[in-house]
Design a protein around this motif. Sequence first.
Motif, PDB file in Angstrom:
ATOM      1  N   ILE A 123      -8.795  -7.061 123.110  1.00 45.58           N
ATOM      2  CA  ILE A 123      -9.511  -5.878 122.627  1.00 45.58           C
ATOM      3  C   ILE A 123      -8.626  -5.074 121.691  1.00 45.58           C
ATOM      4  O   ILE A 123      -7.494  -4.731 122.037  1.00 45.58           O
ATOM      5  N   GLY A 174     -21.888  -9.873 116.547  1.00 43.15           N
ATOM      6  CA  GLY A 174     -21.132 -11.103 116.737  1.00 43.15           C
ATOM      7  C   GLY A 174     -20.839 -11.704 115.377  1.00 43.15           C
ATOM      8  O   GLY A 174     -21.714 -11.740 114.510  1.00 43.15           O
ATOM      9  N   SER A 176     -16.577  -9.437 127.868  1.00 43.26           N
ATOM     10  CA  SER A 176     -15.140  -9.133 127.900  1.00 43.26           C
ATOM     11  C   SER A 176     -14.898  -7.625 127.910  1.00 43.26           C
ATOM     12  O   SER A 176     -14.004  -7.139 128.603  1.00 43.26           O
ATOM     13  N   TRP A 177     -15.709  -6.924 127.127  1.00 41.52           N
ATOM     14  CA  TRP A 177     -15.575  -5.463 127.066  1.00 41.52           C
ATOM     15  C   TRP A 177     -15.745  -4.866 128.458  1.00 41.52           C
ATOM     16  O   TRP A 177     -15.087  -3.893 128.816  1.00 41.52           O
ATOM     17  N   GLY A 187     -10.651 -13.207 125.308  1.00 44.19           N
ATOM     18  CA  GLY A 187     -10.459 -12.346 124.152  1.00 44.19           C
ATOM     19  C   GLY A 187      -9.475 -11.220 124.356  1.00 44.19           C
ATOM     20  O   GLY A 187      -8.959 -10.989 125.451  1.00 44.19           O
ATOM     21  N   PHE A 207     -10.931 -15.425 121.388  1.00 41.64           N
ATOM     22  CA  PHE A 207     -11.569 -15.728 122.665  1.00 41.64           C
ATOM     23  C   PHE A 207     -10.993 -16.956 123.370  1.00 41.64           C
ATOM     24  O   PHE A 207     -11.085 -17.076 124.581  1.00 41.64           O
ATOM     25  N   VAL A 214     -13.510  -7.302 119.961  1.00 42.97           N
ATOM     26  CA  VAL A 214     -12.962  -8.357 120.817  1.00 42.97           C
ATOM     27  C   VAL A 214     -12.756  -9.583 119.931  1.00 42.97           C
ATOM     28  O   VAL A 214     -13.672  -9.986 119.203  1.00 42.97           O
ATOM     29  N   SER A 215     -11.583 -10.141 119.978  1.00 46.08           N
ATOM     30  CA  SER A 215     -11.268 -11.291 119.130  1.00 46.08           C
ATOM     31  C   SER A 215     -10.490 -12.305 119.942  1.00 46.08           C
ATOM     32  O   SER A 215     -10.124 -12.041 121.086  1.00 46.08           O
ATOM     33  N   GLY A 225     -17.697  -8.545 118.275  1.00 45.34           N
ATOM     34  CA  GLY A 225     -17.032  -9.743 118.788  1.00 45.34           C
ATOM     35  C   GLY A 225     -16.821 -10.695 117.622  1.00 45.34           C
ATOM     36  O   GLY A 225     -17.787 -11.116 116.992  1.00 45.34           O
ATOM     37  N   ALA A 266     -18.330 -11.043 123.737  1.00 41.27           N
ATOM     38  CA  ALA A 266     -17.589  -9.788 123.557  1.00 41.27           C
ATOM     39  C   ALA A 266     -18.082  -8.729 124.534  1.00 41.27           C
ATOM     40  O   ALA A 266     -17.289  -7.980 125.124  1.00 41.27           O
ATOM     41  N   TYR A 267     -19.384  -8.691 124.719  1.00 38.96           N
ATOM     42  CA  TYR A 267     -20.004  -7.730 125.646  1.00 38.96           C
ATOM     43  C   TYR A 267     -19.479  -7.951 127.066  1.00 38.96           C
ATOM     44  O   TYR A 267     -19.133  -7.007 127.781  1.00 38.96           O
TER      45      TYR A 267
END
Lengths: 417, 417
Positions: B414, B5, B391-392, B412, B137, B134-135, B93, B388-389
């Motif tokens: 990817i 992160g 969203s992934w 976010g 957000f 992932v960006s 992330g 990020a986890y």
Amino acid sequence: MIVAGVMSGTSADGINVALARLRGRGFATEFKLLAHYEFPYPPAVRRAILELMNAEEASVARLSRLNFLLGELYADAVFRARQRARVTLELVGCHGQTIYHQGEREPFLGSKVAATWQTGEAAVIAARVRAPVVSDFRPADIAAGGKGAPLVPFLDYVLYRDSRAGRIAQNLGGIGNLTAIPAGASANDVLAFDTGPGNMVIDALCERLIHRSYDRNGTIAQRGNVLPEILKLALEHPFFSRKPPKTAGREEFGRDFVADFIKACGRARHEDIIATATQLTARSIGIAVRRFVLGMASAARSHSHPSQKTGERVGHPTLAKVGHPTSASVGDRCAYTEYIVSGGGTRNPTLMRLIRDELKPLGLRVRLSDEFGVPSEAKEALAFAVLAYESWHQRPSNIPSATGARRPAILGKISYA
Amino acid sequence: MIVAGVMSGTSADGINVALARLRGRGFATEFKLLAHYEFPYPPAVRRAILELMNAEEASVARLSRLNFLLGELYADAVFRARQRARVTLELVGCHGQTIYHQGEREPFLGSKVAATWQTGEAAVIAARVRAPVVSDFRPADIAAGGKGAPLVPFLDYVLYRDSRAGRIAQNLGGIGNLTAIPAGASANDVLAFDTGPGNMVIDALCERLIHRSYDRNGTIAQRGNVLPEILKLALEHPFFSRKPPKTAGREEFGRDFVADFIKACGRARHEDIIATATQLTARSIGIAVRRFVLGMASAARSHSHPSQKTGERVGHPTLAKVGHPTSASVGDRCAYTEYIVSGGGTRNPTLMRLIRDELKPLGLRVRLSDEFGVPSEAKEALAFAVLAYESWHQRPSNIPSATGARRPAILGKISYA
């Protein structure tokens, strides 16, 4: 998979949406164009975009809000396209509106960076349309060492590669760009670069001189006479002699260029000024094709690819080997027989006539992308549907020989609905 | 899954990287923090960021280049963190650097938009680190009708929810923000909002008055006396009485606020001015907790959630039902017993003492997030690893009751390596 491609070009006229059914993968991707629509920007939005694109300084708040507003407008456009075509969308590819593009690395705060910026918030599109969106295609190519442009060559290669005919695909948007695909070429053999202004200078002159947004049917240029001194001067712009890969934008042919152009024309008639700008587009294409595709005249420079110089493209065939002839093999230019045009410029018969005059002596037959199942105005939007489809499946779709990238890259960012 | 992160806050000091091993899903996500590092920005970059954040107008080229330069710096930071910790990263992330945030919809070119802008090109990070990123957000929450902030409450809920203790999690970054989690609360019961300045005003005053970047160990404030008139005046800022959900940023407590603050202080001693700003942070927290969490004083307003007014949150329990007591049930405030602090402000003992003085009469015990396995400085970076986890895995992670969103959203974008 049914995919929408969304494009709005440097002329900032509006939003093109192409709906296509796609299957297959990579260069073997097959598509059926289902529908294509164009939605003009509201005038206040168009003015704001053009203002920001040309601005040295801009309001941070306005830039930030424009991103979200364009997201809404893109979403509306996709929504309306989907409703009219009565299809269920599975994916959207949205190019966004380019605010800034600098394909070459330049010093900045103690480092060297290239940069590109497309605005139009994908999260808004995904939320409204309820489908995943791929956006922001260019940065991944820049991160791979490329110039972030051109990206349409992927579709050009899918569409036009031919075992016997060498073909040049030309787009006439705000900027003109071409993709040269030698007969029997692999993707690494593709050469692509911007040729210079497409409609950008013509449109800007119409706006400034006669308060029309473009030269409808080329009638103004048709009435005028080219000013040879001005044409010569304009062609001295360093962009035209720079070796590909190269990209142009408003930085090269925007407001400043047009102001200088008008100034140089002095008290010439408006139709002569516009005729000269139209000839500038045609002539710059002729020069680009002769010099950088066919390898005539100053051909020795035509294939000195910067990334070849640095030795970074190990394992890729060099251009010289595979069909971009040096001056020592000019006879090979016969391999190129077709020049296939798309983009808004195809609707300007004067421009098209001047381009034909440039290319006929080179043995090139001028055709329209329409003959290949892609209406001229739909092509760029379709390209971003195809690129989104590749990215969604985690496959790269830049053409390193076109962008100068060191390696293939998966383009774009995915926003889920 | 090992996830990095990456956070850089509004104070623009540098880049925090948290490395964590994550498993499970949603609020049952379990994590082990593996390492945490802080990398200061190069001074020229910090200056450029602060300048652009505070600017009305900014260079489009600089904004565009900064995006790519920050991408490089984030990539470097992740790279170094990974090497030091000797782990193999599977996902990054990255929050990015906030340039602009406007959580409320405002008129713009004939429409109404909210907007948020985090810069730092994820494609560059993905390319350098060779892991997906992932960006960006916040836009998805705005697209869902929220304010795009705060997002850390997801982690707060994962960390601090308790069947018996009501807990308030407070972050003291540039801006202060809190998350109130009633005992036995579901995620929909979480209330979160910005309390006002965290370190932002203190830091800016140190910079302006004594050319230091912050009040190290709170020694300056410790020596000063609070200026009661100035404190009263500052607390009249409309932000403090506005009902949550609400967000603050440089727009509220940036350069303009600080300039007014200094002006109002006239010829007061520097240490008194800085002591007053420190008390401002503490008092504004005290007021926020009393009024908007515990429902004391003007409590009748504390839970009139804007999206409840519009009736859009059908199906969600209303705050009043589940633990944010109205003035009619002030006795319930006993349900809150702990106040857990993280962020750079925890390193300012004077600020911490003033906060304790505010909260002790309310029955709140002040603790540090460190006691829960999350070092104070690592928490926000860890939060973006966790988000990020989620969203992934295509799971939503905004907390609608915290942001005001109408629905959960997958946050976010990817970028693939």
